[in-house]
Design an enzyme around this catalytic site. Structure first.
Site, PDB file in Angstrom:
ATOM      1  CB  SER A  18      -0.965   0.004   1.181  1.00 25.40           C
ATOM      2  OG  SER A  18      -0.295   0.148   2.405  1.00 25.40           O
ATOM      3  CG  ASN A 110      11.575   1.216   6.845  1.00 24.51           C
ATOM      4  OD1 ASN A 110      10.828   0.666   6.033  1.00 24.51           O
ATOM      5  ND2 ASN A 110      11.532   0.942   8.134  1.00 24.51           N
ATOM      6  CG  HIS A 112       8.963   1.644  12.431  1.00 25.94           C
ATOM      7  ND1 HIS A 112       9.094   0.275  12.313  1.00 25.94           N
ATOM      8  CD2 HIS A 112       8.668   1.877  13.742  1.00 25.94           C
ATOM      9  CE1 HIS A 112       8.903  -0.288  13.488  1.00 25.94           C
ATOM     10  NE2 HIS A 112       8.637   0.660  14.376  1.00 25.94           N
ATOM     11  CB  SER A 139       9.110   7.388  12.189  1.00 29.13           C
ATOM     12  OG  SER A 139       8.545   7.645  13.452  1.00 29.13           O
ATOM     13  CG  ASP A 148      12.693  -0.275  12.987  1.00 28.62           C
ATOM     14  OD1 ASP A 148      12.690  -0.172  11.742  1.00 28.62           O
ATOM     15  OD2 ASP A 148      12.051  -1.156  13.591  1.00 28.62           O
ATOM     16  CD  GLU A 177       2.508   3.458   7.771  1.00 24.50           C
ATOM     17  OE1 GLU A 177       2.895   2.821   6.777  1.00 24.50           O
ATOM     18  OE2 GLU A 177       2.186   2.919   8.841  1.00 24.50           O
TER      19      GLU A 177
END
Length: 216
Positions: A18, A110, A112, A139, A148, A177
Site C-alpha cells: 500500500s 523506510n 515505520h 516515522s 529502526d 503513512e
C-alpha cells in the site's frame, strides 16, 4: 543521477504494497517529482506486484532462500539494473545487512509504524495500546545498520482515541503513512533533504528533531 534528471526509485516490498502504491501514485500525479523504476518483492505472490504491474511499473521477485548473502547479492543485482537514485522500503520484512545498507547509505529510506525511537520492531500498534500511549503515528527515516534506528525525517502524529481497537488505530496510522512517505521522498527528490555527516539535513541545516505533521 545527472543534473536535472528526475529521481528514480526502486521500491522493495513483501506484501500488499500500500505504501508502494501511494508512492507510485504520488509520482504519477507530480506530487513526488520522481519515477518508480522497479518494484521488487522478496516473496512470490506478493499482492503488491500485481498492483505495480497494473500501474505500468516494471517488477521483479527475488526470493529469500535461506542464505542472506546470496539473497542480498541477487537483490543488489536487481536494483542496479535500473541505476536508481534511491531505494524505498515499503513493508519490506527483511533485516538488511550492514554491507547492503552501506552500499545505499544516505539514499535508503523506510517508513515505520510508530513514533521512533518508541516501539521499534513489530506489532507497534498493539504495543502502543498496551503501553497506554496517548499519541501514536509513523516515522520516515534514513536506514542505517541498526534496526529502526536511522535519523528520523518526518513523523505523523495522531491522538489515540479512547477504546480504540488495534485495527482501527492501524488503519489511521497507515492512512497517514500514505501522506508522509511521498512528502519526505519529495524533499529528497527536490534536493532539500540530504544525508550529511551521519545525519539528516533539511534545507541546508542539520535536522536535530523530525518534522512532525499532525493528523486527526
Amino acid at each position: 543521477m545527472s543534473a536535472g534528471a528526475p529521481l528514480t526509485l526502486a521500491i522493495l516490498i513483501s506484501g500488499r504494497g500500500s505504501n508502494m502504491e501511494a508512492l507510485a501514485r504520488a509520482c504519477a500525479s507530480g506530487v513526488l517529482p520522481a519515477r518508480v523504476a522497479v518494484v521488487i518483492a522478496d516473496r512470490g505472490g506478493a499482492a503488491g506486484i500485481d498492483i505495480a504491474r497494473g500501474l505500468g511499473i516494471e517488477t521483479a521477485t527475488v526470493v529469500h532462500a535461506g542464505e542472506r548473502a546470496a539473497f542480498e547479492r541477487a537483490l543488489t543485482d536487481a536494483i542496479e539494473r535500473y541505476r536508481v537514485g534511491a531505494v524505498a522500503l515499503a513493508g519490506f520484512m527483511r533485516v538488511l545487512s550492514g554491507e547492503f545498507v552501506a552500499r545505499y547509505l544516505g539514499r535508503l529510506f523506510n517508513i515505520h509504524p510508530s513514533l521512533l525511537p518508541r516501539h521499534r520492531g513489530l506489532d507497534t500498534h498493539r504495543r502502543a495500546l498496551e503501553a497506554g500511549d496517548t499519541v501514536h503515528g509513523a516515522s520516515v527515516h534514513f536506514v542505517t545498520p541498526e534496526l529502526d534506528a536511522g535519523p528520523v525525517i518526518l513523523q505523523s502524529r495522531l491522538a489515540v482515541r479512547p477504546g480504540e481497537s488495534e485495527a482501527a488505530l492501524a488503519a489511521r496510522v497507515l492512512a497517514s503513512e500514505h501522506v508522509i512517505y511521498p512528502r519526505a521522498l519529495g524533499w529528497f527528490a527536490a534536493g532539500r533533504l540530504a544525508w550529511r555527516d551521519g545525519g539528516a539535513w533539511l534545507d541546508g541545516r542539520p535536522l536535530t528533531a523530525p518534522v512532525v505533521e499532525e493528523f486527526p
